[in-house]
Scaffold this active site. Structure first.
Site, PDB file in Angstrom:
ATOM      1  N   ASN A 181       8.117   4.986  -3.042  1.00 52.37           N
ATOM      2  CA  ASN A 181       9.019   3.843  -3.141  1.00 52.37           C
ATOM      3  C   ASN A 181       9.478   3.595  -4.572  1.00 52.37           C
ATOM      4  OD1 ASN A 181       9.066   2.628  -0.357  1.00 52.37           O
ATOM      5  ND2 ASN A 181       6.877   2.947  -0.715  1.00 52.37           N
ATOM      6  N   LYS A 208      -4.589   7.452   0.749  1.00 53.04           N
ATOM      7  CA  LYS A 208      -3.519   6.631   1.294  1.00 53.04           C
ATOM      8  C   LYS A 208      -2.891   7.451   2.407  1.00 53.04           C
ATOM      9  CE  LYS A 208       1.071   4.728   0.509  1.00 53.04           C
ATOM     10  NZ  LYS A 208       2.238   4.515  -0.354  1.00 53.04           N
ATOM     11  N   SER A 255      -0.096   7.590   5.048  1.00 54.99           N
ATOM     12  CA  SER A 255       1.162   6.988   5.498  1.00 54.99           C
ATOM     13  C   SER A 255       1.643   7.570   6.811  1.00 54.99           C
ATOM     14  CB  SER A 255       2.256   7.203   4.437  1.00 54.99           C
ATOM     15  OG  SER A 255       1.914   6.550   3.242  1.00 54.99           O
TER      16      SER A 255
END
Lengths: 308, 308, 308, 308
Positions: free
Chosen positions: C58, C176, C178
């Site tokens: 992002n 993480k 996603s």
């Protein structure tokens, strides 16, 4: 390269070659209309189609009940010229039902059967399972078996290696490959014995299949543009590559419209437009809208299949 | 949060909740064995299963003929406790066959029907087509309809938006979602009216479905570990999250083995190992090998479902 | 269940938990704007964010040059409260560049690094290659390494089994994820040693991750709704499941809009709307249009993040 | 059909045609070895290759740093015959970096640039974004631009419709399509202006591309079998279809081994075996094992590229 004529035998195997139409099934008020079918069959008989496939994907086979299916096989064989093969789609999810139906189809006059991969249990359809399935069907079936690879609908690819192994079976005579993976088609041709039939399963890659050694195609497009497809193959086999290419590039837009873009509804709209009977689709399929019909009409005009 | 008991009604709708087993179909020498089925039904009746699904994917429904299917519905309803629902899988490719079969299933005593998405014509199964299909089935079906989303087998996802729209229909009471996309499950729960049943379609995401508001699951795993699945839900609903999580993490390896990894053959091997009747699979499915059987045996022992 | 506070250590490993924002990178006239960044950092510091990730997906990391990247790490660490971790995204396609950059990031003050799977050579990224890659990076990196699985962007999944093996490495502290495959997340939690951090990589499956044992999330959504995300986790950990679920279901529409539906452009529009600096995206990314901006505005109002 | 010679111009555009090798990058002890490269360049110069691509996927471009990349462009252009084009792969994720690098490449002597689709933000790479990206690059780049579609590595397809639109730009001269979707290749050829170059991106579908009107290929296979690839094209263009087909079918197994099956490691092993310098791959890529090397050796012998 020389090419045998349609219907000849090479190396003991029946030669299937040229352009086949997987024919559309006409409905009126929800029921199969045999009079409408007869009209279509007469028109197809007047084209250069080498043969027909009844109960293919484009024939809405999975939407028909068993009585309808068997009636269709008998009716089509009865009303299409005897010197041109009629192949029946007989693949079911279970081996035993596929065998039973293939035998019935043979009894009803089918010259060969086209057997789609079972696919509901995708994760279990290993090479071993597919090999066994097709071998058992081929052993039990009194007429020749053609493999049918249709990943877009089944979500499953029949691997080239398995096809090559199955091609050694005396009653497995060919494959209709609708996947469009031209490398896989080449691998099958390279590995299978001479005489094993490799058919393009869509009009958009007919020329590419031919240049690699394929013998023709079973093409939804051939429902509405049989002679153009046959001409493409003739030009190619006659050495006029430039003409074959022009035809191939010209045919792709209509082919895409009556297959992946608008599906069976698009094909039926095209049939209606050129004077065949297309008619209703059976739900849950939906008819195409007016805009799609206009686009298909334009594509038909571009090809000279409708008056400009 | 409070939870209604199994069988209660909320807001006029029949409440389906808790753990359902999509039961295995026993074959002997290629035929459905009703005596073997009866033995299994007695064992399942002794568990905390809230109900059964007959003719689900794990029941090899697509490999059965119509006579077998209808016999199974009647037999299972007859031989399972009346206060626990029996749901019949009745989805076919055509709308009309799905309606006809759903009506027959209702006549045979099915308390509800579970209708998988038609999927052969994937490219044509637009939101519009799916909406119409399910609405027409729900209108015509005398018992409640449950949607069934099974992308792994069908190659098609039933979009959350369509589910939410269909959830407004008074005869569409819920969904079994086997896709495992937990965000889609959440979107359905967020958008559907209260009382619309959202069931996990696999034991591996039961807890995640429950925490988002689901009411239970229809789980292949529940064929062999019904009480552990029911206990997971009870611990969760009783507020003992740590215990629910321990159960969830512990159940995943067996769940994966009897679903995606080894399929129906794996499930039947597990049934055999714990003293139910698993038996043959119907071709083209293949039985698991000895190594897989040993692995499944170990997984059952790890869960205390087999003596160590 | 009890939960350690943010920043505590358990079993010798640094505890990363809670909500992290993978922060947006502000551009003005094509250049990184550090004054704009500073304004945003002050706002994020006023939320209950546990920490930040700089140079995540992002943050348009792949669109930045090396000088920009290193400046950003230093600047963010300098201008964000020292007691809250700043994690730097340092994954590159080559092992050696990933190591070199991770070392630089550590030197610039990053508390940990987040290393995305190399993915250009998907077909070669076997379990063996991925294991070696992460092990070599972890050996060489002076700060803790967090794995980063992002199949939607990379087209590659880091298998649970590989994650579990890597979790044994003393310098690999978490992941993480996603991908949103909740079963894979469960398998990682079940297999990894206690203390291994499993973070939801998207706000839509934060609650599902927490119920299975995850410790928080690195969420694009936390750029704009940090406190709501933190509250969701607090409600869950405080035992108020109903409130946590309500928050989760409420947050999904905005989360989808600022991630999969409208991407980085959607996230920047949301930042602009709530008074942060969003600003331009860097080409080939495109800004969202007016209709999308209005939809995002409505979603923000629905959540009380904008005045109604 | 007549074919222009390599290097001719048709309709004002530079004509790129024939077989190009996307060359392998030699490493020794982790560093680019220019002496080894020089040896390879001399060998390639002795083949019928029409030109080279430096910094393609097979050149491990994404594993090189910027200094290495620029040195390689200059070195290759310097040491390869001036009358044969050297095309440099210059695509980056950001528009501005792609432009900057393309300009540098032109300054270093590249005759054209090959620009892969940006792909990290797949969901945002709409037709509009891709059109703008390539248009901006083409406007800013002093040498001709070739599009590069490589879905297997990027997870993104450059749609035929976008290619056709971009083909109208005077500085966009062609496309390397590695996707292998022969229908898409046909659609591009049908829609693009005459002279727009369509290159097969893999040796397995070279003949299919040629029959539809393609002008050659940029083929990993051409690193090790340049003359066989050139001969295939010559036979085809000379009208000897049977010979072209035999070559095509014969080349597929080796092509698959040095591309999708064993990747860059397989290609380097093949180079080593035939007396070029293949050498190490750069991590995280891994070298092939002994069994793979033996298989590749057999495939080379089958083609007469190694003594039997």
């Amino acid at each position: 390269m020389e090419f045998p004529g349609i219907g000849e035998r090479v190396g003991g195997k029946h030669v299937i070659r040229g352009i086949y139409a997987p024919i559309s099934t006409p409905f009126e008020q929800g029921q199969v209309s045999f009079p409408r079918l007869r009209g279509n069959l007469e028109r197809w008989a007047a084209t250069r189609l080498a043969g027909l496939v009844v109960l293919g994907s484009n024939g809405e086979a999975v939407l028909l009940d068993q009585v309808e299916k068997e009636s269709l096989i008998g009716y089509v064989r009865e009303h299409f010229p005897k010197d041109r093969p009629v192949i029946a789609g007989t693949g079911c999810e279970s081996t035993r039902e596929t065998i039973a139906f293939s035998r019935r189809a043979a009894g009803l006059g089918a010259d060969a059967v086209l057997v789609i991969t079972p696919s509901f249990y995708k994760g279990s359809m290993t090479s071993s399972a597919l090999r066994r399935f097709y071998t058992e069907v081929a052993e039990a079936c009194p007429v020749p078996v053609m493999l049918y690879n249709m990943p877009r609908n089944t979500g499953l690819n029949l691997p080239a290696r398995v096809v090559v192994e199955l091609a050694a079976h005396p009653n497995i005579v060919g494959i209709k490959d609708s996947g469009g993976d031209i490398v896989q088609i080449a691998e099958i041709i390279a590995g299978a014995p001479p005489g094993f039939v490799v058919f393009a399963g869509s009009g958009s890659f007919l020329l590419a299949t031919l240049v690699l050694g394929g013998q023709g195609g079973t093409l939804a497009l051939a429902n509405v543009a049989a002679d153009a497809c046959a001409q493409l193959q003739e030009k190619f086999e006659g050495g006029d590559l430039a003409a074959a290419r022009r035809l191939q590039l010209a045919l792709i837009p209509l082919n895409q419209a009556v297959t992946s873009r608008y599906g069976v509804g698009g094909l039926k709209a095209a049939l209606d437009l050129i004077g065949y009977f297309g008619g209703e689709v059976r739900p849950p399929l939906e008819p195409v809208g007016e805009a799609e019909r206009r686009e298909i009409s334009k594509l038909l005009r571009d090809l000279g299949l409708l008056p400009a």
